[in-house]
Design a protein around this motif. Structure first.
Motif, mmCIF file in Angstrom:
data_model
loop_
_atom_site.group_PDB
_atom_site.id
_atom_site.type_symbol
_atom_site.label_atom_id
_atom_site.label_comp_id
_atom_site.label_asym_id
_atom_site.label_seq_id
_atom_site.Cartn_x
_atom_site.Cartn_y
_atom_site.Cartn_z
ATOM 1 N N SER A 48 12.521 89.157 46.180
ATOM 2 C CA SER A 48 13.674 88.255 46.128
ATOM 3 C C SER A 48 13.378 87.177 47.268
ATOM 4 N N PHE A 49 12.962 87.396 48.173
ATOM 5 C CA PHE A 49 12.524 86.508 49.333
ATOM 6 C C PHE A 49 11.219 85.538 49.254
ATOM 7 N N PHE A 50 10.558 85.801 48.202
ATOM 8 C CA PHE A 50 9.301 85.676 47.852
ATOM 9 C C PHE A 50 8.289 85.877 48.981
ATOM 10 N N ILE A 51 8.256 86.801 49.542
ATOM 11 C CA ILE A 51 7.133 87.010 50.622
ATOM 12 C C ILE A 51 5.935 87.966 49.891
ATOM 13 N N SER A 52 4.799 87.170 50.040
ATOM 14 C CA SER A 52 3.584 87.612 49.583
ATOM 15 C C SER A 52 2.821 88.420 50.589
ATOM 16 N N ALA A 53 3.266 88.317 51.934
ATOM 17 C CA ALA A 53 2.678 89.444 52.793
ATOM 18 C C ALA A 53 3.273 90.564 52.720
ATOM 19 N N GLY A 54 2.741 91.756 52.597
ATOM 20 C CA GLY A 54 3.465 92.892 52.373
ATOM 21 C C GLY A 54 3.814 93.724 53.532
ATOM 22 N N LYS A 55 3.912 93.208 54.547
ATOM 23 C CA LYS A 55 4.276 93.906 55.801
ATOM 24 C C LYS A 55 5.359 93.113 56.141
ATOM 25 N N ILE A 56 6.477 94.051 56.384
ATOM 26 C CA ILE A 56 7.882 93.399 56.622
ATOM 27 C C ILE A 56 8.344 94.533 57.426
ATOM 28 N N THR A 57 9.567 94.214 58.087
ATOM 29 C CA THR A 57 10.451 95.085 58.903
ATOM 30 C C THR A 57 11.798 95.052 58.747
ATOM 31 N N LEU A 58 12.587 95.828 57.952
ATOM 32 C CA LEU A 58 14.015 95.762 57.715
ATOM 33 C C LEU A 58 14.875 96.455 59.086
ATOM 34 N N VAL A 59 15.723 95.422 59.590
ATOM 35 C CA VAL A 59 16.457 96.095 60.494
ATOM 36 C C VAL A 59 18.103 95.689 60.395
ATOM 37 N N LEU A 60 18.791 96.547 61.002
ATOM 38 C CA LEU A 60 20.085 96.321 60.877
ATOM 39 C C LEU A 60 20.505 94.810 61.545
ATOM 40 N N GLU A 61 21.377 93.967 60.800
ATOM 41 C CA GLU A 61 21.576 92.896 61.324
ATOM 42 C C GLU A 61 22.594 92.862 62.478
ATOM 43 N N GLU A 62 23.344 93.862 62.706
ATOM 44 C CA GLU A 62 24.239 93.553 63.672
ATOM 45 C C GLU A 62 23.513 94.040 65.066
ATOM 46 N N ASP A 63 22.448 94.796 65.181
ATOM 47 C CA ASP A 63 21.838 95.042 66.259
ATOM 48 C C ASP A 63 20.411 95.405 66.512
ATOM 49 N N GLY A 64 19.741 95.105 65.182
ATOM 50 C CA GLY A 64 18.481 95.063 65.303
ATOM 51 C C GLY A 64 17.694 96.366 65.111
ATOM 52 N N THR A 65 18.399 97.502 64.811
ATOM 53 C CA THR A 65 17.703 98.732 64.648
ATOM 54 C C THR A 65 16.923 98.774 63.488
ATOM 55 N N VAL A 66 15.685 99.273 63.681
ATOM 56 C CA VAL A 66 14.635 99.121 62.677
ATOM 57 C C VAL A 66 15.177 100.505 61.581
ATOM 58 N N VAL A 67 14.931 100.129 60.250
ATOM 59 C CA VAL A 67 15.176 100.708 59.196
ATOM 60 C C VAL A 67 13.954 101.357 58.719
ATOM 61 N N ASP A 68 13.325 102.358 59.061
ATOM 62 C CA ASP A 68 12.304 102.916 58.699
ATOM 63 C C ASP A 68 11.764 104.151 58.105
ATOM 64 N N THR A 69 13.003 105.100 57.971
ATOM 65 C CA THR A 69 12.595 106.301 57.336
ATOM 66 C C THR A 69 13.837 106.557 56.191
ATOM 67 N N GLU A 70 13.454 107.333 55.233
ATOM 68 C CA GLU A 70 14.211 107.578 54.006
ATOM 69 C C GLU A 70 15.536 108.110 54.691
#
Length: 92
Positions: A48-70
């Motif tokens: 969706s964001f046309f990111i070709s480098a496969g390494k990204i981090t998803l975080v909560l927008e409100e406080d930056g908490t990393v979403v890294d586990t199922e």
């Protein structure tokens, strides 16, 4: 025969996708993405964001908490606001 009939009549249910709102690090772009797993959310975010480098981090927008586990992903509410961070970017 009963198990075969059950499989044919009642195929396994796939988990329903849930809606999320994902923005880029500058918050200048926001996309609605529906996903049923963390891996699916990451894949769809890359597309969706046309990111070709496969390494990204998803975080909560409100406080930056990393979403890294199922498990943590599954605990998020529908329409949770997330931010995608590419290499070198930090939540602010």
């Amino acid at each position: 025969v009963g198990a075969i009939t059950k499989q044919a009549l009642f195929p396994p249910l796939t988990p329903a996708g849930r809606p999320f709102r994902v923005s880029n690090a500058s918050r200048s772009r926001r996309k609605g993405i529906v996903a049923s797993s963390l891996q699916e959310l990451i894949r769809k975010t890359l597309d969706s964001f046309f990111i070709s480098a496969g390494k990204i981090t998803l975080v909560l927008e409100e406080d930056g908490t990393v979403v890294d586990t199922e498990e943590f992903f599954k605990s998020l509410d529908d329409n949770t606001h997330l931010m995608v961070l590419e290499k070198g970017q930090k939540w602010t």
